[in-house]
Write a protein that holds these residues in place. Structure first.
Motif, PDB file in Angstrom:
ATOM      1  N   ARG A  87       0.718  -1.242   0.011  1.00  0.00           N
ATOM      2  CA  ARG A  87      -0.029   0.001  -0.011  1.00  0.00           C
ATOM      3  C   ARG A  87       0.832   1.370  -0.032  1.00  0.00           C
ATOM      4  O   ARG A  87       2.179   1.350   0.444  1.00  0.00           O
ATOM      5  N   ALA A  88       0.323   2.133  -0.409  1.00  0.00           N
ATOM      6  CA  ALA A  88       0.981   3.760  -0.425  1.00  0.00           C
ATOM      7  C   ALA A  88       1.088   4.356   1.031  1.00  0.00           C
ATOM      8  O   ALA A  88       0.183   3.897   2.015  1.00  0.00           O
ATOM      9  N   LEU A  89       1.722   5.155   0.964  1.00  0.00           N
ATOM     10  CA  LEU A  89       1.801   5.986   2.381  1.00  0.00           C
ATOM     11  C   LEU A  89       0.560   6.417   2.471  1.00  0.00           C
ATOM     12  O   LEU A  89       0.009   7.016   1.500  1.00  0.00           O
TER      13      LEU A  89
ATOM     14  N   GLY B  91      21.027  -7.940  -2.971  1.00  0.00           N
ATOM     15  CA  GLY B  91      20.657  -6.887  -2.643  1.00  0.00           C
ATOM     16  C   GLY B  91      21.238  -5.706  -2.361  1.00  0.00           C
ATOM     17  O   GLY B  91      22.473  -5.722  -2.050  1.00  0.00           O
ATOM     18  N   VAL B  92      20.930  -4.530  -2.791  1.00  0.00           N
ATOM     19  CA  VAL B  92      21.543  -3.225  -2.681  1.00  0.00           C
ATOM     20  C   VAL B  92      20.536  -2.216  -2.029  1.00  0.00           C
ATOM     21  O   VAL B  92      19.446  -2.032  -2.386  1.00  0.00           O
ATOM     22  N   GLY B  93      20.928  -1.699  -0.593  1.00  0.00           N
ATOM     23  CA  GLY B  93      19.976  -1.088  -0.083  1.00  0.00           C
ATOM     24  C   GLY B  93      19.026  -1.749   0.899  1.00  0.00           C
ATOM     25  O   GLY B  93      19.413  -3.074   1.281  1.00  0.00           O
ATOM     26  N   ASN B  94      18.207  -1.023   1.640  1.00  0.00           N
ATOM     27  CA  ASN B  94      17.562  -1.918   2.886  1.00  0.00           C
ATOM     28  C   ASN B  94      16.183  -2.633   2.497  1.00  0.00           C
ATOM     29  O   ASN B  94      15.020  -2.013   2.969  1.00  0.00           O
ATOM     30  N   ILE B  95      16.261  -3.553   1.780  1.00  0.00           N
ATOM     31  CA  ILE B  95      15.150  -4.527   1.666  1.00  0.00           C
ATOM     32  C   ILE B  95      15.398  -5.756   2.420  1.00  0.00           C
ATOM     33  O   ILE B  95      16.545  -6.326   2.285  1.00  0.00           O
ATOM     34  N   ASP B  96      14.653  -6.162   3.338  1.00  0.00           N
ATOM     35  CA  ASP B  96      14.818  -7.186   4.305  1.00  0.00           C
ATOM     36  C   ASP B  96      14.410  -8.551   3.399  1.00  0.00           C
ATOM     37  O   ASP B  96      13.176  -8.551   3.028  1.00  0.00           O
ATOM     38  N   SER B  97      15.283  -9.590   3.544  1.00  0.00           N
ATOM     39  CA  SER B  97      14.909 -10.893   2.645  1.00  0.00           C
ATOM     40  C   SER B  97      15.305 -11.939   3.567  1.00  0.00           C
ATOM     41  O   SER B  97      16.661 -11.934   4.024  1.00  0.00           O
TER      42      SER B  97
ATOM     43  N   ASP C 173      11.325  -1.283   3.648  1.00  0.00           N
ATOM     44  CA  ASP C 173      11.611  -0.721   5.097  1.00  0.00           C
ATOM     45  C   ASP C 173      10.265   0.177   5.720  1.00  0.00           C
ATOM     46  O   ASP C 173      10.286   0.604   6.750  1.00  0.00           O
ATOM     47  N   GLY C 174       9.144  -0.044   5.024  1.00  0.00           N
ATOM     48  CA  GLY C 174       7.808   0.263   5.419  1.00  0.00           C
ATOM     49  C   GLY C 174       7.124  -0.483   6.268  1.00  0.00           C
ATOM     50  O   GLY C 174       6.038  -0.291   6.951  1.00  0.00           O
ATOM     51  N   VAL C 175       7.827  -1.752   6.293  1.00  0.00           N
ATOM     52  CA  VAL C 175       7.220  -2.776   7.151  1.00  0.00           C
ATOM     53  C   VAL C 175       8.239  -2.947   8.344  1.00  0.00           C
ATOM     54  O   VAL C 175       9.355  -3.296   7.978  1.00  0.00           O
ATOM     55  N   GLU C 176       7.790  -3.097   9.409  1.00  0.00           N
ATOM     56  CA  GLU C 176       8.643  -3.328  10.650  1.00  0.00           C
ATOM     57  C   GLU C 176       8.228  -4.336  11.332  1.00  0.00           C
ATOM     58  O   GLU C 176       7.159  -4.575  11.964  1.00  0.00           O
ATOM     59  N   VAL C 177       9.012  -5.504  11.164  1.00  0.00           N
ATOM     60  CA  VAL C 177       8.551  -6.949  11.679  1.00  0.00           C
ATOM     61  C   VAL C 177       9.864  -7.737  11.885  1.00  0.00           C
ATOM     62  O   VAL C 177      10.691  -7.760  11.313  1.00  0.00           O
ATOM     63  N   GLU C 178       9.826  -8.331  13.153  1.00  0.00           N
ATOM     64  CA  GLU C 178      11.006  -9.290  13.459  1.00  0.00           C
ATOM     65  C   GLU C 178      10.671 -10.445  12.682  1.00  0.00           C
ATOM     66  O   GLU C 178       9.588 -11.008  12.168  1.00  0.00           O
TER      67      GLU C 178
ATOM     68  N   ARG D 296      -0.464  -5.704   9.974  1.00  0.00           N
ATOM     69  CA  ARG D 296      -0.033  -5.617  11.472  1.00  0.00           C
ATOM     70  C   ARG D 296       1.267  -5.030  11.451  1.00  0.00           C
ATOM     71  O   ARG D 296       1.332  -4.183  12.675  1.00  0.00           O
ATOM     72  N   HIS D 297       2.141  -4.618  10.451  1.00  0.00           N
ATOM     73  CA  HIS D 297       3.532  -4.070  10.640  1.00  0.00           C
ATOM     74  C   HIS D 297       3.762  -3.012   9.804  1.00  0.00           C
ATOM     75  O   HIS D 297       4.999  -2.504   9.860  1.00  0.00           O
ATOM     76  N   ALA D 298       2.889  -2.493   9.006  1.00  0.00           N
ATOM     77  CA  ALA D 298       3.130  -1.541   8.062  1.00  0.00           C
ATOM     78  C   ALA D 298       3.436  -0.140   8.812  1.00  0.00           C
ATOM     79  O   ALA D 298       2.294   0.100   9.675  1.00  0.00           O
ATOM     80  N   LYS D 299       4.262   0.569   8.465  1.00  0.00           N
ATOM     81  CA  LYS D 299       4.501   1.919   9.349  1.00  0.00           C
ATOM     82  C   LYS D 299       3.253   2.897   8.590  1.00  0.00           C
ATOM     83  O   LYS D 299       3.063   2.841   7.494  1.00  0.00           O
ATOM     84  N   ASP D 300       2.886   3.891   9.263  1.00  0.00           N
ATOM     85  CA  ASP D 300       2.175   5.057   8.653  1.00  0.00           C
ATOM     86  C   ASP D 300       2.855   6.191   8.227  1.00  0.00           C
ATOM     87  O   ASP D 300       2.324   6.917   7.818  1.00  0.00           O
ATOM     88  N   THR D 301       4.217   6.024   8.099  1.00  0.00           N
ATOM     89  CA  THR D 301       5.240   6.981   7.698  1.00  0.00           C
ATOM     90  C   THR D 301       5.969   6.704   6.280  1.00  0.00           C
ATOM     91  O   THR D 301       6.848   7.477   5.969  1.00  0.00           O
TER      92      THR D 301
END
Length: 214
Positions: free
Chosen positions: A17-19, A105-111, A160-165, A186-191
């Protein structure tokens, strides 16, 4: 936005989803059948958000579709060139098959790859994140990693718009569509823009039954 499907034995789903307050997301997911029994997954996060971020990643998605048979390091360079006059993006590419995953990967994509364990899902592999911005500055060395996977293991990629362990709240018995949507909800940021990709090879691993295509 939501998409899901099957390519051969590989089940996949994307939720994003978009911001909040924006009409366009700068996060993208690309799913491409390579025709060799593997699927090329790409998750891209355009720098910032909105139309300019979306324009940057749209350049890369076209390049990937036109060159899907190229090695991952070559694909990353092609994306870099295509986005050279844009904001640029964080990009992770994963070539996912029945026995192994190759990723870069280059940059902050969690995989990560999750596997069923005696006490629940366990992280069996984590992609290295090389510093840089595709379209602006690539690392001096682009070296894909190869990690083993088994039927039932789950590939998870998120911006990085999703903050999950890693592995938190993941039920491997559920469909990839349910997993991706629940993590996003559950974990998407509002920012920021947010996107989650989930994929696995259908089969049975460690006694955990996986859903077959209907």
């Amino acid at each position: 936005m939501h998409e899901d499907g099957y390519i051969g034995r590989i089940e996949w789903a994307m939720a994003g989803r978009a911001l909040p307050g924006q009409d366009v997301s700068g996060d993208r997911c690309v799913v491409l059948d390579t025709g060799t029994g593997t699927v090329l997954f790409a998750v891209l996060d355009g720098l910032g958000h909105g139309a300019a971020a979306a324009a940057a990643v749209d350049r890369a998605t076209r390049v990937l579709a036109e060159n899907r048979a190229e090695p991952l390091d070559v694909l990353m360079v092609l994306c870099h060139r295509a986005m050279s006059d844009t904001r640029g993006a964080a990009v992770t590419l994963a070539l996912f098959g029945a026995e192994e995953t190759q990723w870069l990967g280059v940059g902050n994509i969690d995989s990560i790859v999750l596997t069923a364990g005696p006490t629940g899902p366990q992280v069996s592999a984590t992609a290295l994140q090389s510093g840089g911005i595709v379209g602006y500055r690539l690392p001096s060395t682009l070296q894909p990693q190869t990690v083993p996977v088994r039927p039932g293991d789950l590939l998870l990629m998120s911006t990085d718009g999703v903050e999950v362990e890693p592995g938190q709240g993941v039920d491997l018995a559920k469909s990839t569509a349910d997993i991706a949507q629940e993590l996003l909800s559950r974990h998407a940021k509002d920012t920021d823009d947010a996107l989650v990709l989930a994929a696995r090879v259908r089969g049975v691993s460690n006694g955990t039954a996986q859903r077959e295509a209907s």
